[in-house]
Design an enzyme around this catalytic site. Structure first.
Site, short mmCIF file in Angstrom:
data_model
loop_
_atom_site.label_atom_id
_atom_site.label_comp_id
_atom_site.label_asym_id
_atom_site.label_seq_id
_atom_site.Cartn_x
_atom_site.Cartn_y
_atom_site.Cartn_z
CB SER A 17 10.92 -3.24 6.61
OG SER A 17 11.96 -2.48 7.17
NE ARG A 39 6.45 -10.49 11.61
CZ ARG A 39 6.87 -9.25 11.87
NH1 ARG A 39 8.10 -9.05 12.31
NH2 ARG A 39 6.08 -8.22 11.71
CG HIS A 42 10.99 -7.60 8.43
ND1 HIS A 42 11.29 -7.79 9.76
CD2 HIS A 42 11.02 -6.26 8.23
CE1 HIS A 42 11.48 -6.61 10.34
NE2 HIS A 42 11.32 -5.67 9.44
#
Length: 211
Positions: A17, A39, A42
């Site tokens: 990812s 993050r 994500h």
């Protein structure tokens, strides 16, 4: 129609990812803030955060130092608290708090004609320890926190201001951006408890040298 799914373990999925995020971004991010931005993307699958996230000077570095010295986290929702990696946090000597469901907070809110979120910030101001605030839902919490900072009743090591919504959300974030404390803000209407937790975890994982 047959759909082919990739087989991978959780760690492999996360690594893949992050590779996809880096490829689709197509540009270099500030190295100091890169892990946090990636993050959040994500967590949300929203690339707008590459431009929406605002960082005060060395906010991530200052937060990491505070966490290494045992700083605790205060959230404005149980969801944000649940999303924080408490194993990583406790390994550094910190704890996670959310006072929203506390009876004394409910009573204080009713007595003072405020929201529970605002009252929970007042309770947090009584904690005698270094604190990082992760606000992902309630702009009233962020506004009250900024007032407490201005009144010199609290001096957070970091404030994550990412409430989501339409009423007083943008204004509360602008208040925080003017406050004299390290801060990370999701400008505009976007944000959420998941985003607040993701920012905390990104900093924790940097300390632990997790990819």
């Amino acid at each position: 129609m047959k759909i082919e799914l990739q087989k991978a373990l959780p760690a492999e999925i996360e690594a893949r990812s992050m590779e996809i995020i880096a490829a689709e971004l197509g540009r270099t991010l500030d190295p100091e803030n890169e892990a946090v931005i990636k993050r959040v993307i994500h967590t949300s699958a929203d690339f707008d955060y590459a431009d929406n996230l605002w960082f005060s000077e060395h906010a991530v570095q200052k937060a990491a130092e505070a966490l290494k010295n045992g700083a605790s986290i205060v959230t404005d929702t149980q969801m944000a608290k649940a999303g924080i990696n408490k194993t990583a946090l406790s390994s550094l000597g910190g704890e996670a708090y959310c006072f929203m469901a506390d009876e004394d907070v409910a009573q204080a809110a009713k007595r003072n004609g405020t929201t529970r979120a605002a009252a929970s910030m007042e309770k947090a101001a009584g904690l005698q320890k270094p604190l990082i605030f992760a606000i992902g839902n309630a702009p009233t919490a962020l506004v009250r926190l900024c007032e407490l900072i201005e009144e010199k009743k609290i001096a957070p090591k970091l404030v994550i201001g990412v409430p989501v919504g339409f009423v007083n959300v943008v204004e509360s974030k602008e208040l925080l951006m003017q406050a004299p404390v390290p801060s990370i803000v999701a400008r505009g209407r976007k944000g959420g408890s998941n985003v607040a937790a993701a920012i905390v975890n990104a900093i924790l994982y940097q300390i632990a040298k997790r990819p």
